[in-house]
Structure formats: structure tokens, C-alpha cells
Scaffold this motif. Structure first.
Motif, PDB file in Angstrom:
ATOM      1  N   ASN A 217      48.970 -14.251  -3.198  1.00 21.04           N
ATOM      2  CA  ASN A 217      47.789 -13.414  -2.964  1.00 21.04           C
ATOM      3  C   ASN A 217      48.102 -12.272  -1.993  1.00 21.04           C
ATOM      4  OD1 ASN A 217      46.169 -14.892  -4.690  1.00 21.04           O
ATOM      5  ND2 ASN A 217      45.375 -16.228  -3.075  1.00 21.04           N
ATOM      6  N   GLU A 218      48.885 -12.575  -0.961  1.00 25.85           N
ATOM      7  CA  GLU A 218      49.259 -11.542   0.010  1.00 25.85           C
ATOM      8  C   GLU A 218      50.133 -10.468  -0.641  1.00 25.85           C
ATOM      9  OE1 GLU A 218      51.128 -13.783   3.078  1.00 25.85           O
ATOM     10  OE2 GLU A 218      49.234 -14.333   4.067  1.00 25.85           O
ATOM     11  N   GLU A 219      51.076 -10.914  -1.496  1.00 28.81           N
ATOM     12  CA  GLU A 219      51.933  -9.956  -2.192  1.00 28.81           C
ATOM     13  C   GLU A 219      51.116  -9.092  -3.146  1.00 28.81           C
ATOM     14  OE1 GLU A 219      54.821 -12.433  -4.015  1.00 28.81           O
ATOM     15  OE2 GLU A 219      55.987 -12.749  -2.169  1.00 28.81           O
ATOM     16  N   ASN A 225      47.382  -2.261  -2.294  1.00 32.32           N
ATOM     17  CA  ASN A 225      47.263  -1.277  -1.223  1.00 32.32           C
ATOM     18  C   ASN A 225      48.197  -0.091  -1.447  1.00 32.32           C
ATOM     19  OD1 ASN A 225      45.359  -2.860   0.036  1.00 32.32           O
ATOM     20  ND2 ASN A 225      46.813  -3.802   1.465  1.00 32.32           N
ATOM     21  N   GLU A 226      49.434  -0.394  -1.912  1.00 31.91           N
ATOM     22  CA  GLU A 226      50.385   0.679  -2.202  1.00 31.91           C
ATOM     23  C   GLU A 226      49.893   1.564  -3.338  1.00 31.91           C
ATOM     24  OE1 GLU A 226      54.360  -0.692  -2.814  1.00 31.91           O
ATOM     25  OE2 GLU A 226      54.391  -1.873  -0.971  1.00 31.91           O
ATOM     26  N   GLN A 232      45.155   7.542  -4.360  1.00 32.93           N
ATOM     27  CA  GLN A 232      44.188   8.199  -3.474  1.00 32.93           C
ATOM     28  C   GLN A 232      44.919   8.711  -2.241  1.00 32.93           C
ATOM     29  OE1 GLN A 232      40.915   5.611  -2.656  1.00 32.93           O
ATOM     30  NE2 GLN A 232      40.503   5.209  -4.809  1.00 32.93           N
ATOM     31  N   PRO A 233      45.486   9.935  -2.304  1.00 25.84           N
ATOM     32  CA  PRO A 233      46.211  10.496  -1.164  1.00 25.84           C
ATOM     33  C   PRO A 233      45.293  10.624   0.043  1.00 25.84           C
ATOM     34  CG  PRO A 233      46.535  11.806  -3.155  1.00 25.84           C
ATOM     35  CD  PRO A 233      45.441  10.840  -3.443  1.00 25.84           C
TER      36      PRO A 233
END
Length: 255
Positions: A217-219, A225-226, A232-233
Motif C-alpha cells: 500500500n505504501e509503494e 504521488n509521483e 499536475q506541475p
């Protein structure tokens, strides 16, 4: 002490569900040495301890096979309802002293004394659908109350020694092992691995642990997020949204 028959022995099991299948296990003891590969394959099917039944095998048979094997790695195919506890213990100790690696495949059943033999494996593999069973030591005795009490004391000491053997692999407490022995516990391949008795359950898919699920889940969140950062710059490059006044005015012009 009265001599115990194969049927007497199996009737001592609390769970009688599998008795017919256990009675029908064919008796087979076979040894094949492969000097080229430095392995010795031993098939142990049927009852352990020929002090009870002439068509079974004993610790002496195992000792002879291992002496002939030299330093070969040992591969045992096991399918047994159990039998003589002391023969099972002798086989366990003889296998533990062997210099080569000992791999045991439980092809069907490893019950009673056979479960003791199984604990000698450097690698114990439970094949698909196989089972392992541990239970209280038992015997048949005829005689006075004194003789019966004496025999109960012997069984108690025997059981302590067998629990010592189970504890060489178990990842649970001694008291928990004793409770499972007293209750007569039948383990599936998966359960045997979970409790540390076996090293592998062949063909059984492992369920992910809570730690693995958390890590996954963390990965996944890190990847999301990346992606959000790419799609979305930073806010400096984003067009400014019109103020409420401008938005209303544009709406009026379009109308």
C-alpha cells in the motif's frame, strides 16, 4: 502389556474420520542410492516398527540404509499412520546424526510416530493435501491398578521426550504444543508450515502478511504521488482560475 494390533493402534485415535484410509496405506520400504548425484532416496510407506507387525519396517532398516548411503543427501518420501513411538524416536535421532542434508516429503500422512520422524528433516515439505498429526502416547495394558499407574508414568515421560522433539521445529510455546498433543491435532500442509513444524507447503499459495500488505500500500501510494506530480506541475505553471466576478461576467456574455 498386551500386544497391540494395527487396528487397536488406529482405534486409539480420537478422530476416527480417516481410519479407513490409514488402514489401507500400502506397506513399502525402499532404498535407492545414486552415487552419481550423491543422493539416497528412501520410501517409507506404512507402519513404523516391526516389533508390532511383520510387514512394517524398523529403526534398524533406516540405520542400515544410512550406513550404505555414506555422506549422501537423503530424500525421504513419507506416508505413514505412525506406529512404535520408540522406533520413531530412534529414526529421528539416527537421521539427525546423518552428515548429509535430510529432506522429507510428506506424500500423504505423517501421523503419531511418523510425525516424530518428520521432525528430523533439515527441510520438511508437506505435499499438496497432506496432513500431519500429533497426539498423546498410548498403549494397551492388562493388570493391577499399580501396573496401570506405573505405565501411565512411563507414557508421561515418553510424551515429554516427544514434545522435546516437536520443539526443535515449533515456533509456538511448549505449553501450546502440549495442548495440541493432548487434544490430538491434525494439521493441514499450510497449518504445519505456519506453526513451524514444516518448512514448505507444496502447491499452497501463501497469503500476504499484514506487513507485506502495508508495504504494498505504501509503494502504491508513493507511485500515485509521483504520477500526480507529473500530471499536475507546480502551481506556478497552472493557469489561474478566474475570480468569481470574472466567471459570472463570462457566463453573462455567453448567454
Amino acid at each position: 502389556m498386551k500386544q497391540m494390533t494395527k487396528e487397536d493402534f488406529l482405534k486409539s485415535f480420537k478422530n476416527q474420520k480417516h481410519i479407513e484410509q490409514l488402514l489401507n496405506i500400502p506397506e513399502k520400504f525402499n532404498v535407492v542410492h545414486n552415487e552419481e548425484e550423491k543422493t539416497t532416496n528412501i520410501t517409507i510407506y506404512g507402519v513404523i516398527g516391526n516389533s508390532w507387525w511383520s510387514d512394517s519396517f524398523s529403526a534398524s532398516d533406516i540405520d542400515k540404509a544410512l550406513n550404505e548411503a555414506g555422506d549422501n543427501d537423503i530424500i525421504i518420501n513419507l506416508n505413514s499412520p505412525g506406529g512404535d513411538a520408540f522406533d520413531g524416536i530412534s529414526i529421528f535421532n539416527r537421521l539427525k546424526r546423518h552428515k548429509g542434508k535430510v529432506t522429507i516429503h510428506v506424500d500423504g500422512w505423517a501421523c503419531s510416530a511418523a510425525s516424530v520422524v518428520a521432525m528430523a528433516a533439515d527441510e520438511l515439505i508437506m505435499e499438496l493435501g497432506s496432513m500431519l498429526m500429533i497426539h498423546e502416547a498410548s498403549t494397551i495394558i492388562w493388570g493391577s491398578k499399580t501396573a496401570m499407574r506405573k505405565e501411565a508414568d512411563v507414557l508421561e515421560e515418553l510424551e515429554n521426550g516427544i514434545i522435546d522433539i516437536y520443539m526443535t521445529k515449533a515456533n509456538i510455546t511448549r505449553e501450546e504444543v502440549r495442548q495440541k498433543v493432548d487434544a490430538e491435532t491434525w494439521f493441514s500442509a499450510k497449518s504445519a508450515v505456519e506453526l513451524g513444524f514444516a518448512d514448505e507447503a507444496e502447491g499452497v499459495e501463501e497469503e500476504p502478511s499484514s506487513e507485506n500488505i502495508k508495504r504494498t500500500n505504501e509503494e502504491r501510494q508513493s507511485i500515485l504521488n509521483e504520477l500526480n506530480g507529473i500530471l499536475q506541475p507546480n502551481n506556478q505553471n497552472k493557469p489561474k482560475e478566474p475570480t468569481p466576478e470574472k466567471r459570472n461576467f463570462l457566463g453573462f456574455l455567453i448567454q
